[in-house]
Design a protein around this motif. Structure first.
Motif, mmCIF file in Angstrom:
data_model
loop_
_atom_site.group_PDB
_atom_site.id
_atom_site.type_symbol
_atom_site.label_atom_id
_atom_site.label_comp_id
_atom_site.label_asym_id
_atom_site.label_seq_id
_atom_site.Cartn_x
_atom_site.Cartn_y
_atom_site.Cartn_z
ATOM 1 N N ILE A 28 -4.057 -10.474 -4.312
ATOM 2 C CA ILE A 28 -4.014 -9.859 -2.984
ATOM 3 C C ILE A 28 -3.099 -8.629 -2.984
ATOM 4 O O ILE A 28 -3.440 -7.586 -2.426
ATOM 5 C CB ILE A 28 -3.566 -10.897 -1.934
ATOM 6 N N TYR B 3 -4.461 -0.952 -4.174
ATOM 7 C CA TYR B 3 -5.500 -0.027 -4.600
ATOM 8 C C TYR B 3 -6.606 0.140 -3.581
ATOM 9 O O TYR B 3 -7.513 0.917 -3.786
ATOM 10 C CB TYR B 3 -6.107 -0.501 -5.925
ATOM 11 N N ARG B 4 -6.531 -0.586 -2.465
ATOM 12 C CA ARG B 4 -7.649 -0.554 -1.518
ATOM 13 C C ARG B 4 -7.908 0.841 -0.982
ATOM 14 O O ARG B 4 -9.053 1.258 -0.856
ATOM 15 C CB ARG B 4 -7.396 -1.508 -0.357
ATOM 16 N N GLU C 124 0.821 -1.217 0.000
ATOM 17 C CA GLU C 124 0.000 0.000 0.000
ATOM 18 C C GLU C 124 0.858 1.272 0.000
ATOM 19 O O GLU C 124 0.377 2.342 -0.365
ATOM 20 C CB GLU C 124 -0.997 0.007 1.157
ATOM 21 N N ASP D 192 -4.963 -5.816 -4.756
ATOM 22 C CA ASP D 192 -6.060 -5.299 -3.951
ATOM 23 C C ASP D 192 -5.539 -4.418 -2.815
ATOM 24 O O ASP D 192 -6.104 -3.368 -2.511
ATOM 25 C CB ASP D 192 -6.906 -6.443 -3.385
ATOM 26 N N ARG D 193 -4.442 -4.833 -2.210
ATOM 27 C CA ARG D 193 -3.869 -4.007 -1.130
ATOM 28 C C ARG D 193 -3.327 -2.683 -1.670
ATOM 29 O O ARG D 193 -3.441 -1.644 -1.018
ATOM 30 C CB ARG D 193 -2.764 -4.779 -0.426
#
Lengths: 183, 183
Positions: free
Chosen positions: A171, A177-178, A120, A174-175
């Motif tokens: 995963i 762009y979360r 992130e 997703d992390r």
């Protein structure tokens, strides 16, 4: 997202390690081509580089890609055709580095360094980033260019840490762009 | 994690929809067996139910599972053997509901209801939860038991929303357990 301009990914089939820690080559699979294309498109990540030096494996890749780019399949499923455009077949990671001014980030279930970058946090680092995934038992560093750094290993709550590279890609992205998605 | 006691998942191959919205059956693939087993084990999720009514497909499932449970493969790779223990082959979702007192949560790229439960909120709901994934073009609700609710659809930043079910499983479970992992 602030500093980061673009994210690309690479899936390396050579040089990687076998379970005995020796240099090895793995096969490109049609499932990896589709899953990497689909997950990357979901997060607008492009290009997706498939790294393999063998002509026969490159042929398999082009067979799958052209099936969607120039056949009836792509007419029937335009979304699949569009995501297949973002895949690139290359001989080596060196060729990827000639394709763009990337900062290179390696991934591993057991990174060889203690100071890793959280996925992130990558979005706050200026420039274009290439996230590199290894097949087999992971990247063989002795045959690969130096990286800017390593992304933190994914931690699970279970005792078995043995994700597929398809799951790891999903995963990590997703992390990455979360925080954007939650904003 | 506070109220939640246990998470299980199910992968439904019948009844699901084809791209035309008609009821269909999909094939069990060896890749799904492995990827579901690996991702579930990473997050300590168990059991993983494979739902398919056809005997031939159930045979394929048992061939793969027993290869790891009772062959040399499992001796060579004990982690893979261990994760294969958590897979269960069943005829229908009704059989799953007889297997435990589950609260049932369906997933879809386009849930048919507006009030969905965020995956990270599921951990605060007491009891045992079953997260249900559909293959093909998604679950055919007309042939499935009522659910307690739906999990929120995964949102990407890209224009193409077409994740594989393997990617969806990985992302949902990571979101479920993320707060635990950061604590």
């Amino acid at each position: 997202m602030s500093g980061c301009s673009r994210i690309a990914v690479a899936l390396v089939h050579y040089p990687v390690l076998n379970p005995q820690g020796e240099r090895a080559t793995t096969a490109i699979t049609a499932m990896d081509i589709h899953d990497f294309a689909r997950t990357a498109a979901f997060y607008n990540v492009s290009p997706v580089y498939f790294v393999h030096p063998a002509a026969a494996m490159q042929s398999l890749f082009y067979d799958v890609q052209s099936h969607w780019l120039s056949g009836k399949a792509g007419v029937r499923n335009p979304a699949r055709r569009e995501m297949m455009r973002h895949l690139k077949m290359v001989d080596s990671l060196d060729v990827v580095l000639e394709d763009g001014p990337y900062q290179v980030w390696y991934t591993s279930a057991n990174p060889p360094v203690s100071s890793c970058v959280k996925p992130e946090s990558l979005m706050d680092i200026a420039g274009n980033h290439l996230i590199v995934f290894g097949t087999g038992s992971g990247l063989d560093l002795s045959g690969l260019p130096d990286a800017n750094g390593w992304l933190s290993a994914l931690q699970g709550v279970g005792s078995i840490r043995h994700l597929s590279v398809r799951a790891a890609l999903s995963i990590y992205l997703d992390r990455l762009y979360r925080s954007d998605l939650e904003a």
